[in-house]
Design a protein around this motif. Structure first.
Motif, PDB file in Angstrom:
ATOM      1  N   PRO A  16       0.581  -1.079  -0.280  1.00 51.50           N
ATOM      2  CA  PRO A  16       0.223   0.370  -0.538  1.00 51.50           C
ATOM      3  C   PRO A  16       1.301   1.152   0.170  1.00 51.50           C
ATOM      4  O   PRO A  16       0.242   2.285  -0.458  1.00 51.50           O
ATOM      5  CB  PRO A  16      -1.050  -0.281   1.435  1.00 51.50           C
ATOM      6  N   GLN A  17       2.253   1.703   0.368  1.00 52.83           N
ATOM      7  CA  GLN A  17       2.659   2.701   0.402  1.00 52.83           C
ATOM      8  C   GLN A  17       3.845   2.644  -1.168  1.00 52.83           C
ATOM      9  O   GLN A  17       4.489   3.427  -1.325  1.00 52.83           O
ATOM     10  CB  GLN A  17       3.880   2.411   1.622  1.00 52.83           C
ATOM     11  N   GLU A  18       3.787   1.626  -1.644  1.00 52.31           N
ATOM     12  CA  GLU A  18       4.733   1.751  -2.639  1.00 52.31           C
ATOM     13  C   GLU A  18       3.709   1.533  -3.891  1.00 52.31           C
ATOM     14  O   GLU A  18       2.577   1.358  -3.913  1.00 52.31           O
ATOM     15  CB  GLU A  18       5.531   0.418  -3.044  1.00 52.31           C
ATOM     16  N   PRO A  19       3.697   2.572  -5.037  1.00 50.29           N
ATOM     17  CA  PRO A  19       2.953   2.720  -6.497  1.00 50.29           C
ATOM     18  C   PRO A  19       3.732   0.967  -6.985  1.00 50.29           C
ATOM     19  O   PRO A  19       3.739  -0.092  -6.954  1.00 50.29           O
ATOM     20  CB  PRO A  19       3.300   4.027  -7.237  1.00 50.29           C
ATOM     21  N   ALA A  20       1.979   0.864  -7.395  1.00 47.81           N
ATOM     22  CA  ALA A  20       2.063  -0.700  -8.694  1.00 47.81           C
ATOM     23  C   ALA A  20       2.159   0.525 -10.053  1.00 47.81           C
ATOM     24  O   ALA A  20       2.492   1.246 -10.352  1.00 47.81           O
ATOM     25  CB  ALA A  20       0.449  -0.669  -8.668  1.00 47.81           C
ATOM     26  N   TRP A  21       2.828  -0.907 -10.932  1.00 44.07           N
ATOM     27  CA  TRP A  21       3.387  -0.533 -11.519  1.00 44.07           C
ATOM     28  C   TRP A  21       2.964  -1.841 -12.686  1.00 44.07           C
ATOM     29  O   TRP A  21       2.499  -2.949 -12.765  1.00 44.07           O
ATOM     30  CB  TRP A  21       5.534  -1.127 -11.691  1.00 44.07           C
ATOM     31  N   ALA A  22       2.812  -1.535 -14.100  1.00 42.91           N
ATOM     32  CA  ALA A  22       2.409  -3.027 -15.245  1.00 42.91           C
ATOM     33  C   ALA A  22       3.572  -2.424 -16.057  1.00 42.91           C
ATOM     34  O   ALA A  22       4.092  -0.936 -16.515  1.00 42.91           O
ATOM     35  CB  ALA A  22       1.176  -2.467 -15.667  1.00 42.91           C
ATOM     36  N   VAL A  23       3.403  -3.446 -16.662  1.00 45.55           N
ATOM     37  CA  VAL A  23       5.059  -3.051 -17.826  1.00 45.55           C
ATOM     38  C   VAL A  23       3.975  -3.815 -19.455  1.00 45.55           C
ATOM     39  O   VAL A  23       3.231  -4.788 -19.200  1.00 45.55           O
ATOM     40  CB  VAL A  23       5.879  -4.541 -18.266  1.00 45.55           C
ATOM     41  N   ILE A  24       3.477  -2.891 -20.275  1.00 39.47           N
ATOM     42  CA  ILE A  24       3.352  -3.255 -21.360  1.00 39.47           C
ATOM     43  C   ILE A  24       4.307  -3.790 -22.557  1.00 39.47           C
ATOM     44  O   ILE A  24       4.973  -2.608 -22.689  1.00 39.47           O
ATOM     45  CB  ILE A  24       2.189  -1.794 -21.842  1.00 39.47           C
ATOM     46  N   ALA A  25       4.004  -4.591 -23.513  1.00 42.85           N
ATOM     47  CA  ALA A  25       4.606  -4.601 -24.546  1.00 42.85           C
ATOM     48  C   ALA A  25       3.944  -4.096 -25.718  1.00 42.85           C
ATOM     49  O   ALA A  25       2.939  -4.310 -26.141  1.00 42.85           O
ATOM     50  CB  ALA A  25       4.266  -5.828 -25.490  1.00 42.85           C
ATOM     51  N   ILE A  26       4.466  -2.810 -26.162  1.00 45.03           N
ATOM     52  CA  ILE A  26       3.774  -1.799 -27.462  1.00 45.03           C
ATOM     53  C   ILE A  26       3.620  -2.840 -28.349  1.00 45.03           C
ATOM     54  O   ILE A  26       4.649  -3.586 -28.758  1.00 45.03           O
ATOM     55  CB  ILE A  26       4.688  -0.585 -27.481  1.00 45.03           C
ATOM     56  N   LEU A  27       2.202  -2.733 -29.011  1.00 44.52           N
ATOM     57  CA  LEU A  27       1.687  -3.111 -29.894  1.00 44.52           C
ATOM     58  C   LEU A  27       1.726  -1.523 -31.196  1.00 44.52           C
ATOM     59  O   LEU A  27       1.816  -2.531 -32.047  1.00 44.52           O
ATOM     60  CB  LEU A  27       0.286  -4.068 -29.884  1.00 44.52           C
ATOM     61  N   GLY A  28       1.046  -0.659 -30.686  1.00 42.23           N
ATOM     62  CA  GLY A  28       1.768   0.813 -31.789  1.00 42.23           C
ATOM     63  C   GLY A  28       0.974   2.026 -30.482  1.00 42.23           C
ATOM     64  O   GLY A  28       0.428   1.896 -29.890  1.00 42.23           O
ATOM     65  N   LEU A  29       1.944   2.951 -31.175  1.00 40.84           N
ATOM     66  CA  LEU A  29       1.617   4.098 -30.427  1.00 40.84           C
ATOM     67  C   LEU A  29       1.012   5.315 -31.249  1.00 40.84           C
ATOM     68  O   LEU A  29       1.303   4.944 -32.439  1.00 40.84           O
ATOM     69  CB  LEU A  29       2.949   5.229 -30.351  1.00 40.84           C
ATOM     70  N   HIS A  30       0.018   6.117 -30.996  1.00 42.18           N
ATOM     71  CA  HIS A  30      -0.587   6.599 -31.898  1.00 42.18           C
ATOM     72  C   HIS A  30      -0.560   7.828 -31.071  1.00 42.18           C
ATOM     73  O   HIS A  30      -0.980   8.476 -30.277  1.00 42.18           O
ATOM     74  CB  HIS A  30      -2.239   6.209 -32.103  1.00 42.18           C
ATOM     75  N   LYS A  31      -0.483   8.840 -31.294  1.00 37.63           N
ATOM     76  CA  LYS A  31      -0.362   9.870 -30.835  1.00 37.63           C
ATOM     77  C   LYS A  31       0.162  10.338 -29.375  1.00 37.63           C
ATOM     78  O   LYS A  31      -0.189  10.364 -28.210  1.00 37.63           O
ATOM     79  CB  LYS A  31      -1.910  11.004 -30.775  1.00 37.63           C
ATOM     80  N   ALA A  32       2.102   9.827 -29.495  1.00 36.83           N
ATOM     81  CA  ALA A  32       2.293   9.378 -28.334  1.00 36.83           C
ATOM     82  C   ALA A  32       2.554  10.844 -27.650  1.00 36.83           C
ATOM     83  O   ALA A  32       3.030  10.935 -26.338  1.00 36.83           O
ATOM     84  CB  ALA A  32       4.119   9.162 -28.856  1.00 36.83           C
ATOM     85  N   GLY A  33       2.601  12.394 -28.200  1.00 38.95           N
ATOM     86  CA  GLY A  33       2.567  13.336 -27.384  1.00 38.95           C
ATOM     87  C   GLY A  33       3.837  13.331 -26.499  1.00 38.95           C
ATOM     88  O   GLY A  33       5.133  13.482 -27.529  1.00 38.95           O
ATOM     89  N   GLY A  34       4.107  13.670 -25.612  1.00 38.82           N
ATOM     90  CA  GLY A  34       5.041  14.285 -24.327  1.00 38.82           C
ATOM     91  C   GLY A  34       6.162  13.093 -24.658  1.00 38.82           C
ATOM     92  O   GLY A  34       7.228  13.353 -23.780  1.00 38.82           O
ATOM     93  N   LEU A  35       6.148  11.610 -24.567  1.00 35.64           N
ATOM     94  CA  LEU A  35       6.761  10.231 -24.704  1.00 35.64           C
ATOM     95  C   LEU A  35       7.334  10.822 -25.300  1.00 35.64           C
ATOM     96  O   LEU A  35       8.562  10.187 -25.037  1.00 35.64           O
ATOM     97  CB  LEU A  35       6.343   9.092 -25.025  1.00 35.64           C
ATOM     98  N   GLY A  36       8.066  10.973 -26.783  1.00 41.01           N
ATOM     99  CA  GLY A  36       9.268  11.514 -27.351  1.00 41.01           C
ATOM    100  C   GLY A  36       9.583  10.166 -28.081  1.00 41.01           C
ATOM    101  O   GLY A  36      10.491  10.010 -28.033  1.00 41.01           O
ATOM    102  N   VAL A  37       8.699   8.859 -28.084  1.00 39.48           N
ATOM    103  CA  VAL A  37       9.205   7.406 -28.705  1.00 39.48           C
ATOM    104  C   VAL A  37       8.724   7.342 -30.014  1.00 39.48           C
ATOM    105  O   VAL A  37       7.861   7.889 -29.680  1.00 39.48           O
ATOM    106  CB  VAL A  37       8.465   7.275 -27.363  1.00 39.48           C
ATOM    107  N   PRO A  38       9.975   7.503 -31.245  1.00 40.30           N
ATOM    108  CA  PRO A  38       9.541   6.570 -32.282  1.00 40.30           C
ATOM    109  C   PRO A  38       8.588   5.593 -31.819  1.00 40.30           C
ATOM    110  O   PRO A  38       8.568   4.594 -30.602  1.00 40.30           O
ATOM    111  CB  PRO A  38      10.968   6.854 -32.548  1.00 40.30           C
ATOM    112  N   GLN A  39       8.475   5.616 -33.261  1.00 39.94           N
ATOM    113  CA  GLN A  39       7.554   4.140 -33.453  1.00 39.94           C
ATOM    114  C   GLN A  39       8.508   2.847 -32.871  1.00 39.94           C
ATOM    115  O   GLN A  39       9.607   2.944 -33.329  1.00 39.94           O
ATOM    116  CB  GLN A  39       7.370   3.943 -34.640  1.00 39.94           C
ATOM    117  N   PRO A  40       7.724   2.356 -31.957  1.00 38.25           N
ATOM    118  CA  PRO A  40       9.011   0.956 -31.016  1.00 38.25           C
ATOM    119  C   PRO A  40       9.184   0.058 -31.744  1.00 38.25           C
ATOM    120  O   PRO A  40       8.490  -0.403 -32.588  1.00 38.25           O
ATOM    121  CB  PRO A  40       7.764   1.083 -30.305  1.00 38.25           C
ATOM    122  N   ALA A  41      10.292  -0.382 -31.624  1.00 36.22           N
ATOM    123  CA  ALA A  41      10.962  -1.540 -32.625  1.00 36.22           C
ATOM    124  C   ALA A  41       9.607  -2.710 -31.674  1.00 36.22           C
ATOM    125  O   ALA A  41       9.434  -2.877 -30.714  1.00 36.22           O
ATOM    126  CB  ALA A  41      12.071  -1.984 -31.965  1.00 36.22           C
TER     127      ALA A  41
END
Length: 101
Positions: A14-39
């Motif tokens: 409860p004191q720590e944040p939770a995390w999710a690891v996502i395998a990216i299928l596609g980025l659409h309107k990535a905005g401030g992430l500044g990430v190119p289309q991922p491999a």
């Protein structure tokens, strides 16, 4: 907006944040992430401020729309847009990516 498959979810204590690891299928309107289309197979770690929501299931694919934290990390707060992903949505998401704003 990104589409991805949940690889793991760490709810933590409860004191720590939770995390999710996502395998990216596609980025659409990535905005401030500044990430190119991922491999193929690239992953993104999302911080989940609420340990219980959104309810993400390991192995399921989703369309996710979160926000960036002050330090630039990807956040997925409880009020984020999260819906199950279906391949039929790919054309709609592709059209969204082409819009200038």
């Amino acid at each position: 907006v990104l589409t991805g498959t949940v690889k793991s979810v760490s709810r933590g204590s409860p004191q720590e944040p939770a995390w999710a690891v996502i395998a990216i299928l596609g980025l659409h309107k990535a905005g401030g992430l500044g990430v190119p289309q991922p491999a193929k197979g690239a992953t993104l770690r999302l911080r989940l401020p609420c340990r219980l929501c959104p309810a993400l299931k390991k192995g399921s694919s989703y369309v996710l729309m979160g926000r960036l934290g002050e330090d630039g990390e990807a956040l997925l707060p409880p009020d984020s847009f999260v819906v199950p992903y279906r391949p039929q949505q790919q054309q709609i998401l592709g059209n969204l990516s082409k819009r200038p704003c």
